[in-house]
Design a protein around this motif. Structure first.
Motif, PDB file in Angstrom:
ATOM      1  N   PRO A  53      -5.752  10.859 -18.348  1.00 40.65           N
ATOM      2  CA  PRO A  53      -5.488   9.833 -17.343  1.00 40.65           C
ATOM      3  C   PRO A  53      -4.890   8.564 -17.946  1.00 40.65           C
ATOM      4  CG  PRO A  53      -7.836  10.023 -17.779  1.00 40.65           C
ATOM      5  CD  PRO A  53      -7.183  11.143 -18.506  1.00 40.65           C
ATOM      6  N   LYS A  54      -4.162   7.821 -17.107  1.00 36.96           N
ATOM      7  CA  LYS A  54      -3.540   6.574 -17.536  1.00 36.96           C
ATOM      8  C   LYS A  54      -3.926   5.450 -16.577  1.00 36.96           C
ATOM      9  CE  LYS A  54       0.466   8.940 -19.526  1.00 36.96           C
ATOM     10  NZ  LYS A  54       1.948   9.106 -19.453  1.00 36.96           N
ATOM     11  N   VAL A  55      -4.051   4.248 -17.121  1.00 34.82           N
ATOM     12  CA  VAL A  55      -4.310   3.076 -16.280  1.00 34.82           C
ATOM     13  C   VAL A  55      -3.024   2.716 -15.545  1.00 34.82           C
ATOM     14  CG1 VAL A  55      -4.920   0.631 -16.260  1.00 34.82           C
ATOM     15  CG2 VAL A  55      -6.138   2.211 -17.785  1.00 34.82           C
ATOM     16  N   THR A  56      -3.092   2.677 -14.212  1.00 37.16           N
ATOM     17  CA  THR A  56      -1.902   2.381 -13.408  1.00 37.16           C
ATOM     18  C   THR A  56      -1.927   0.977 -12.794  1.00 37.16           C
ATOM     19  OG1 THR A  56      -2.956   3.394 -11.476  1.00 37.16           O
ATOM     20  CG2 THR A  56      -1.562   4.816 -12.855  1.00 37.16           C
ATOM     21  N   HIS A  68     -16.800   9.602 -21.194  1.00 38.94           N
ATOM     22  CA  HIS A  68     -15.987  10.154 -20.119  1.00 38.94           C
ATOM     23  C   HIS A  68     -14.503   9.896 -20.418  1.00 38.94           C
ATOM     24  CE1 HIS A  68     -14.368  10.894 -16.099  1.00 38.94           C
ATOM     25  NE2 HIS A  68     -15.520  11.488 -15.829  1.00 38.94           N
ATOM     26  N   PRO A  69     -13.618  10.860 -20.098  1.00 37.45           N
ATOM     27  CA  PRO A  69     -12.177  10.667 -20.361  1.00 37.45           C
ATOM     28  C   PRO A  69     -11.619   9.389 -19.757  1.00 37.45           C
ATOM     29  CG  PRO A  69     -12.607  12.939 -19.741  1.00 37.45           C
ATOM     30  CD  PRO A  69     -13.894  12.201 -19.555  1.00 37.45           C
ATOM     31  N   ILE A  70     -12.108   8.995 -18.563  1.00 40.27           N
ATOM     32  CA  ILE A  70     -11.612   7.767 -17.931  1.00 40.27           C
ATOM     33  C   ILE A  70     -12.028   6.547 -18.744  1.00 40.27           C
ATOM     34  CG2 ILE A  70     -11.882   6.283 -15.904  1.00 40.27           C
ATOM     35  CD1 ILE A  70     -11.917   8.800 -14.192  1.00 40.27           C
ATOM     36  N   ALA A  71     -13.265   6.578 -19.276  1.00 41.12           N
ATOM     37  CA  ALA A  71     -13.730   5.470 -20.119  1.00 41.12           C
ATOM     38  C   ALA A  71     -12.862   5.353 -21.363  1.00 41.12           C
ATOM     39  CB  ALA A  71     -15.187   5.687 -20.500  1.00 41.12           C
ATOM     40  N   THR A  72     -12.541   6.480 -21.966  1.00 44.71           N
ATOM     41  CA  THR A  72     -11.681   6.475 -23.153  1.00 44.71           C
ATOM     42  C   THR A  72     -10.315   5.900 -22.822  1.00 44.71           C
ATOM     43  OG1 THR A  72     -12.830   8.465 -23.923  1.00 44.71           O
ATOM     44  CG2 THR A  72     -10.744   7.930 -24.989  1.00 44.71           C
ATOM     45  N   THR A  73      -9.793   6.237 -21.647  1.00 48.62           N
ATOM     46  CA  THR A  73      -8.489   5.719 -21.210  1.00 48.62           C
ATOM     47  C   THR A  73      -8.510   4.204 -21.100  1.00 48.62           C
ATOM     48  OG1 THR A  73      -8.040   7.753 -19.997  1.00 48.62           O
ATOM     49  CG2 THR A  73      -6.776   5.819 -19.367  1.00 48.62           C
ATOM     50  N   ILE A  74      -9.572   3.676 -20.497  1.00 50.20           N
ATOM     51  CA  ILE A  74      -9.675   2.211 -20.324  1.00 50.20           C
ATOM     52  C   ILE A  74      -9.804   1.517 -21.681  1.00 50.20           C
ATOM     53  CG2 ILE A  74     -11.138   0.369 -19.400  1.00 50.20           C
ATOM     54  CD1 ILE A  74     -11.741   2.250 -17.023  1.00 50.20           C
ATOM     55  N   VAL A  75     -10.596   2.098 -22.580  1.00 53.00           N
ATOM     56  CA  VAL A  75     -10.755   1.522 -23.916  1.00 53.00           C
ATOM     57  C   VAL A  75      -9.411   1.505 -24.645  1.00 53.00           C
ATOM     58  CG1 VAL A  75     -11.814   1.848 -26.184  1.00 53.00           C
ATOM     59  CG2 VAL A  75     -13.198   2.098 -24.119  1.00 53.00           C
ATOM     60  N   ASP A  76      -8.673   2.625 -24.571  1.00 53.57           N
ATOM     61  CA  ASP A  76      -7.361   2.687 -25.232  1.00 53.57           C
ATOM     62  C   ASP A  76      -6.404   1.659 -24.638  1.00 53.57           C
ATOM     63  OD1 ASP A  76      -8.255   4.725 -26.840  1.00 53.57           O
ATOM     64  OD2 ASP A  76      -7.395   6.334 -25.618  1.00 53.57           O
ATOM     65  N   TYR A  77      -6.489   1.462 -23.337  1.00 53.82           N
ATOM     66  CA  TYR A  77      -5.624   0.489 -22.662  1.00 53.82           C
ATOM     67  C   TYR A  77      -5.917  -0.923 -23.162  1.00 53.82           C
ATOM     68  CZ  TYR A  77      -3.555  -2.222 -18.808  1.00 53.82           C
ATOM     69  OH  TYR A  77      -2.818  -3.113 -18.068  1.00 53.82           O
ATOM     70  N   THR A  78      -7.197  -1.258 -23.291  1.00 52.90           N
ATOM     71  CA  THR A  78      -7.560  -2.599 -23.773  1.00 52.90           C
ATOM     72  C   THR A  78      -7.184  -2.790 -25.243  1.00 52.90           C
ATOM     73  OG1 THR A  78      -9.823  -1.844 -24.285  1.00 52.90           O
ATOM     74  CG2 THR A  78      -9.439  -2.828 -22.107  1.00 52.90           C
TER      75      THR A  78
END
Length: 873
Positions: free
Chosen positions: A578-581, A606-616
């Motif tokens: 997933p990607k932050v949109t 959770h994959p979504i949590a990892t996505t948010i962390v990577d985004y930050t």
């Protein structure tokens, strides 16, 4: 003190307790002193007098501060500075490793089940090292093996008890140097395998023997030499060759002498037949027939002799009795023709069945026997068996990769079709995994070895497929039982026909003995017994070559009857990346809101949590200091930052804690209807902001769903924990028939049961780990991405080695075709036998036609099964 176990609520542990507990990868707060020890956990709770540790799913507990602990999964210490222990499954460096001596005392090897991460190995080593008399413990997480050294004889019960306390299962791994594998040539049906087993079981040097007809292999535990075993097998009329080390010996081929014998005896029979019409002496033609019988019948008669000694009624016994009986009656032409047709049929059958056995053996020769290994500044060639974990190997362009590993230098495209079935080469860069048996197309690669030769993905594929080929499907087991009853009944009936009618003066002895001999030939159920295993072995081999592992004939048959398939959404129908949109901020600055979001999500796996962390991280947003982390299963995560409880999660979570949402509901609903997953960041008093995350459908998803429908799947269903709007949008894009949204993990099981209650036979497709309960509940469990996860290869009934769905329709098509061919073979074999039996008593059947019908039917059945090799992936 009792066992301390927790789910979403945790009681503070007493300060003297040395272990803590968490569930479902969730971080928790535990009041403890800094002196307390670090623990690792598995999937089961420990039942201990002191304390229990009930973490699961690769979780590990460590200390950050006197009042904070963290659990992690799939995160290394380099990714999360708060985590002082590397608990990733891909790392082998663990805090405070135990150094033990395995060079002294009595040694035993065990297999350990339930380890989730390398840290679990350290926990086991520490715990077992405290047992009396044990002076050395070495646990290898990658292979699941444990070596224990003790000053006196080990008590398995005490080790098993201690391991159960730790939450692991263990079994003694007996390394038996007397257990060897052989290829057997010349077996024509299951009764041949039984003859070999019975003969070898009579030898005092043989402790155990198992012969598998479909694979043409024999497992035997013996104390005498391999040459002695090969000689004994040859006495029964078959040829054995030893399979040595990891590299399988090439399959034996049928001797050219036997081909020559069939040709020579055929010429003799033809000359004698012609001579009988050209005035040649009857004594000479009879002699020619007799020589032809001896030349082509030597092997069957010798095999019949050993079969009788082994109390086995195989086809050699029946055919030999028929041929000798015909000769005694003076029917030399028929007797010679029977033997010749039988030998010719066996020759053709062996050639055909060898193709089915080669359907998997091609994989055995894919790995090179040697590899180029970097030793200091030099590169030397070593046998793959001598290469250790973490050795660095060099793979040149055009070479096959010898061992599994990770690329540490170089770029190339690698053809890994033999492993995953992918037809297009896969680009490999630094950090990419590579698999033994795949081909390096161009560019040199420097690879760090991650698995020994016996533990590579290819080795596991071969092992699993061979195990699958040896497991009998329900249909095969039923036919074997039927044949064991059918053959002796018909044999006794043949003796009855030979003796009773002439005694009652209903005809001559010669007439009824001849009919009895024909009945003997018909008594052989070879085509029927071959009908199922040959088709199953061929189908399993085809599947393996196309990157699909089917764990046995039972699952192959199950797959053929599946009419509904349920897919887990994330990572199965979607890319799982997933990607932050969208980022929306209401009461704080964007930087501050994202900092709070990172602080919360860093403690979730959770994959979504990892996505948010990577985004930050990409935005250089730093985490704050948080305490009292708590995972709220199916809802989100909670932590205290600067004495204020903050939450990150879905709408349900904020409704439960009573946060005012009326100003944001319209916006949230609109975003959800666009198929976006909404992560709300806030407190009990207000919402700070919203982060929108979206996952993309795989390119192959829609085509896969369409192809499944073409192959008879009536219902394609999506299971997801997403909200209704997101689920509806993705389901529409994927083209599935139905979807179940907002599901907790345990609710996926209910969805599967609902489909089963509606009358469907359901297959569940997931990753083999998180979807384990649903995979177990379904009629068939299918895991994706088996090449990357050992767990998936071990837990599911069918494994798609590549991380895509392209091969799923092929699997369903192959299974349905295999079922159809099995049914065709069974009915054909039974009809041929029935017609032959009916033709005996009116006198319409001759002995040589009976032999032709039997061997011909077996050959046709094999050739029909070989059609499964031509089904393309």
């Amino acid at each position: 003190m009792g066992k301390k176990c927790c789910s979403t609520k945790v009681e503070p542990l007493k300060t003297e307790e040395q272990t803590s507990c968490c569930s479902s990868n969730q971080p928790i707060q535990i009041e403890q002193k800094q002196s307390e020890k670090t623990t690792c956990c598995s999937s089961n709770a420990i039942d201990s007098e002191d304390a229990g540790d009930c973490c699961n799913n690769n979780s590990i507990i460590t200390e950050e501060a006197p009042k904070a602990t963290t659990c992690c999964s799939n995160k290394g210490a380099d990714e999360n500075p708060k985590v002082s222990v590397d608990c990733c499954a891909n790392s082998s460096e663990i805090l405070n490793p135990v150094h033990t001596d395995l060079n002294q005392g009595i040694k035993e090897e065990f297999r350990v089940y339930g380890m989730d991460c390398p840290a679990c190995a350290v926990t086991i080593e520490k715990s077992l090292s405290t047992l009396q008399s044990i002076n050395g413990v070495n646990v290898n997480y990658s292979t699941g093996k444990m070596q224990v050294s003790a000053t006196e004889e080990l008590e398995f019960e005490s080790i098993q008890k201690q391991m159960k306390k730790l939450g692991f299962e263990v079994e003694l791994n007996k390394v038996n140097n007397n257990l060897k594998n052989y290829f057997i040539e010349g077996m024509d049906c299951g009764s041949c395998a039984l003859t070999i087993e019975n003969h070898l079981n009579n030898l005092t040097a043989v402790k155990h023997v198992q012969v598998n007809f479909p694979t043409g292999k024999m497992k035997i535990e013996h104390e005498n030499s391999s040459e002695d075993i090969i000689d004994e097998v040859s006495k029964v009329g078959f040829k054995a060759s030893l399979i040595t080390s990891n590299k399988q010996a090439s399959s034996p081929t049928r001797s050219s002498n036997q081909n020559g014998a069939v040709i020579f005896s055929g010429i003799l029979i033809a000359l004698a037949f012609i001579g009988s019409y050209t005035g040649i002496s009857s004594y000479l033609t009879t002699a020619m027939y007799a020589v032809a019988m001896i030349v082509s019948g030597y092997k069957p008669v010798r095999s019949a002799y050993y079969a009788i000694r082994s109390r086995s009624l195989d086809m050699n016994v029946l055919m030999s009795a028929a041929a000798i009986g015909a000769a005694i009656l003076g029917e030399w032409l028929e007797a010679a023709t029977v033997v010749w047709l039988f030998s010719l049929g066996l020759n053709l059958q062996n050639r055909a069945i060898e193709k089915t056995r080669k359907s998997i053996r091609g994989l055995m020769d894919l790995t090179p026997p040697e590899a180029w290994v970097k030793v200091g500044d030099e590169v030397v060639k070593k046998p793959v068996e001598d290469i250790s974990l973490h050795d660095v190997i060099l793979v040149k362009p055009g070479d096959r990769i010898p061992l599994d590993g990770d690329v540490i230098e170089g770029e190339s495209s690698v053809n890994q079709a033999a492993i995953t079935g992918e037809s297009i080469p896969v680009d490999k860069v630094e950090g990419s995994p590579v698999y033994a048996g795949s081909i390096n197309e161009h560019g040199s690669l420097t690879v760090k070895v991650t698995k020994l030769v016996e533990d590579t993905t290819l080795a596991k594929i071969i092992h699993l497929v061979e195990d699958a080929q040896e497991k009998k499907a329900p249909t095969e087991a039923f036919i074997d039982k039927f044949a064991r009853i059918y053959t002796p009944i018909v044999f006794i009936l043949a003796l009855f026909v030979m003796i009773v009618p002439p005694l009652l003066t209903f005809g001559t002895w010669e007439e009824w003995i001849y009919k009895g001999l024909m009945l003997l030939v018909i008594a052989c159920p070879c085509a029927l017994v071959i009908s199922t295993p040959v088709a199953i072995v061929t189908a399993l081999g085809n599947a393996a070559k196309n990157g699909v592992l089917i764990k046995g004939g039972t699952f192959l048959e199950n797959a053929g009857s599946i009419n509904a398939i349920a897919f887990d959404k994330t990572g199965t129908l979607t890319e799982g990346k997933p990607k932050v949109t969208d980022v929306m901020v209401f009461t704080e600055s964007e930087e501050n809101m994202l900092s709070i979001a990172r602080t919360l999500e860093e403690y979730s796996t959770h994959p979504i949590a990892t996505t948010i962390v990577d985004y930050t991280k990409d935005k250089n947003i730093h985490a704050m200091k948080g305490t009292q982390f708590k995972n709220l299963v199916g809802k989100g995560i909670q932590a205290t930052i600067e004495d204020v409880p903050y939450f990150a999660g879905n709408l349900k979570l904020f409704e439960e804690i009573g946060t005012p949402l009326h100003d944001h509901l319209g916006q949230i609903s609109s975003l959800q209807n666009e198929g976006k997953t909404i992560i709300i960041i806030g407190t009990v008093k207000n919402v700070l902001g919203i982060i929108c995350v979206s996952d993309t459908i795989r390119e192959t998803t829609k085509m896969t769903v369409q192809n499944l429908e073409k192959n008879g799947v009536q219902q394609v269903v999506m299971l997801t924990g997403d909200n209704e709007g997101t689920a509806k949008a993705i389901a529409s894009e994927a083209g599935v028939h139905r979807y179940f949204s907002e599901l907790l993990p345990e609710e996926k099981v209910k969805a599967i049961k609902q489909l089963q209650d509606e009358g469907y036979r359901v297959a569940m497709v997931g990753d083999g780990i998180n979807d384990a309960p649903a995979l177990a509940t379904a009629d068939l469990g299918i895991a994706m991405g088996g090449a990357g996860t050992d767990t998936a290869m071990e837990t599911a009934d069918i494994v798609l080695m590549a991380d895509n769905l392209e091969k799923l329709p092929h699997t369903m098509k192959l299974s349905r075709k295999a079922l159809a061919i099995i049914k065709q073979n069974i009915w054909f074999s039974l009809i041929v036998k029935a017609i032959a039996l009916l033709f005996i008593f009116p006198g319409w059947l001759t002995l040589w036609i009976a032999v032709l019908s039997d061997t011909g039917a077996a050959l046709i059945v094999i050739l029909n099964a070989l059609r499964l090799l031509k089904i393309k992936g």
